[in-house]
Design a protein around this motif. Structure first.
Motif, PDB file in Angstrom:
ATOM      1  N   TRP A  38      34.184  44.100  40.530  1.00  0.00           N
ATOM      2  CA  TRP A  38      35.376  43.291  40.791  1.00  0.00           C
ATOM      3  C   TRP A  38      36.497  44.144  41.384  1.00  0.00           C
ATOM      4  O   TRP A  38      37.140  43.746  42.354  1.00  0.00           O
ATOM      5  CB  TRP A  38      35.842  42.629  39.488  1.00  0.00           C
ATOM      6  N   THR A  80      36.235  47.042  42.985  1.00  0.00           N
ATOM      7  CA  THR A  80      35.821  47.486  44.316  1.00  0.00           C
ATOM      8  C   THR A  80      35.966  46.365  45.339  1.00  0.00           C
ATOM      9  O   THR A  80      36.492  46.575  46.443  1.00  0.00           O
ATOM     10  CB  THR A  80      34.361  47.972  44.280  1.00  0.00           C
ATOM     11  N   HIS A  81      35.528  45.178  44.995  1.00  0.00           N
ATOM     12  CA  HIS A  81      35.622  44.036  45.903  1.00  0.00           C
ATOM     13  C   HIS A  81      37.080  43.696  46.201  1.00  0.00           C
ATOM     14  O   HIS A  81      37.449  43.459  47.355  1.00  0.00           O
ATOM     15  CB  HIS A  81      34.910  42.831  45.284  1.00  0.00           C
ATOM     16  N   THR A  82      37.926  43.688  45.185  1.00  0.00           N
ATOM     17  CA  THR A  82      39.337  43.371  45.368  1.00  0.00           C
ATOM     18  C   THR A  82      40.027  44.403  46.255  1.00  0.00           C
ATOM     19  O   THR A  82      40.803  44.054  47.139  1.00  0.00           O
ATOM     20  CB  THR A  82      40.043  43.295  44.002  1.00  0.00           C
ATOM     21  N   THR A  83      39.727  45.677  46.038  1.00  0.00           N
ATOM     22  CA  THR A  83      40.327  46.743  46.839  1.00  0.00           C
ATOM     23  C   THR A  83      39.902  46.631  48.297  1.00  0.00           C
ATOM     24  O   THR A  83      40.737  46.743  49.207  1.00  0.00           O
ATOM     25  CB  THR A  83      39.926  48.123  46.278  1.00  0.00           C
ATOM     26  N   PHE A  84      38.626  46.403  48.529  1.00  0.00           N
ATOM     27  CA  PHE A  84      38.137  46.275  49.903  1.00  0.00           C
ATOM     28  C   PHE A  84      38.770  45.079  50.597  1.00  0.00           C
ATOM     29  O   PHE A  84      39.210  45.174  51.740  1.00  0.00           O
ATOM     30  CB  PHE A  84      36.608  46.146  49.917  1.00  0.00           C
ATOM     31  N   CYS A  85      38.832  43.949  49.924  1.00  0.00           N
ATOM     32  CA  CYS A  85      39.384  42.741  50.543  1.00  0.00           C
ATOM     33  C   CYS A  85      40.871  42.882  50.810  1.00  0.00           C
ATOM     34  O   CYS A  85      41.362  42.424  51.847  1.00  0.00           O
ATOM     35  CB  CYS A  85      39.112  41.528  49.661  1.00  0.00           C
ATOM     36  N   ALA A  86      41.605  43.515  49.910  1.00  0.00           N
ATOM     37  CA  ALA A  86      43.046  43.707  50.120  1.00  0.00           C
ATOM     38  C   ALA A  86      43.294  44.588  51.340  1.00  0.00           C
ATOM     39  O   ALA A  86      44.203  44.312  52.135  1.00  0.00           O
ATOM     40  CB  ALA A  86      43.670  44.316  48.877  1.00  0.00           C
ATOM     41  N   TYR A 130      41.285  44.941  53.926  1.00  0.00           N
ATOM     42  CA  TYR A 130      40.897  44.155  55.097  1.00  0.00           C
ATOM     43  C   TYR A 130      41.988  43.157  55.467  1.00  0.00           C
ATOM     44  O   TYR A 130      42.353  43.024  56.641  1.00  0.00           O
ATOM     45  CB  TYR A 130      39.577  43.440  54.818  1.00  0.00           C
ATOM     46  N   VAL A 131      42.537  42.474  54.488  1.00  0.00           N
ATOM     47  CA  VAL A 131      43.602  41.503  54.742  1.00  0.00           C
ATOM     48  C   VAL A 131      44.832  42.205  55.302  1.00  0.00           C
ATOM     49  O   VAL A 131      45.472  41.707  56.232  1.00  0.00           O
ATOM     50  CB  VAL A 131      43.938  40.727  53.451  1.00  0.00           C
TER      51      VAL A 131
END
Length: 59
Positions: free
Chosen positions: A13, A15-21, A23-24
Motif C-alpha cells: 500500500w 509503495t503503491h501510494t508513493t508511486f501514484c503520488a 506520477y500525479v
C-alpha cells in the motif's frame, strides 16, 4: 491474516501510494506549465471588481 501478510500488505500500500503520488505530481505539473496565463489573469480581474459586493460570511 498473519503478521507477515499484514506487513506485506502495508508495504504494498505504501509503495503503491508513493508511486501514484509521484506520477500525479509529474502529470499535473506538466499540464500546469501548458496553462495559458491569460486565464489566471482573467480570473483574478473578475474577482476584484469594485462595483460588486461580496456576500457576507455566515457567523
Amino acid at each position: 491474516m498473519t503478521a507477515f501478510q499484514v506487513d506485506q500488505a502495508v508495504h504494498i500500500w505504501i509503495t503503491h501510494t508513493t508511486f501514484c503520488a509521484a506520477y500525479v505530481a509529474v502529470v499535473v505539473s506538466a499540464r500546469l506549465r501548458e496553462l495559458d496565463l491569460s486565464i489566471e489573469e482573467a480570473a483574478a480581474d473578475g474577482w476584484q471588481q469594485p462595483d460588486k459586493r461580496r456576500a457576507p460570511a455566515p457567523v
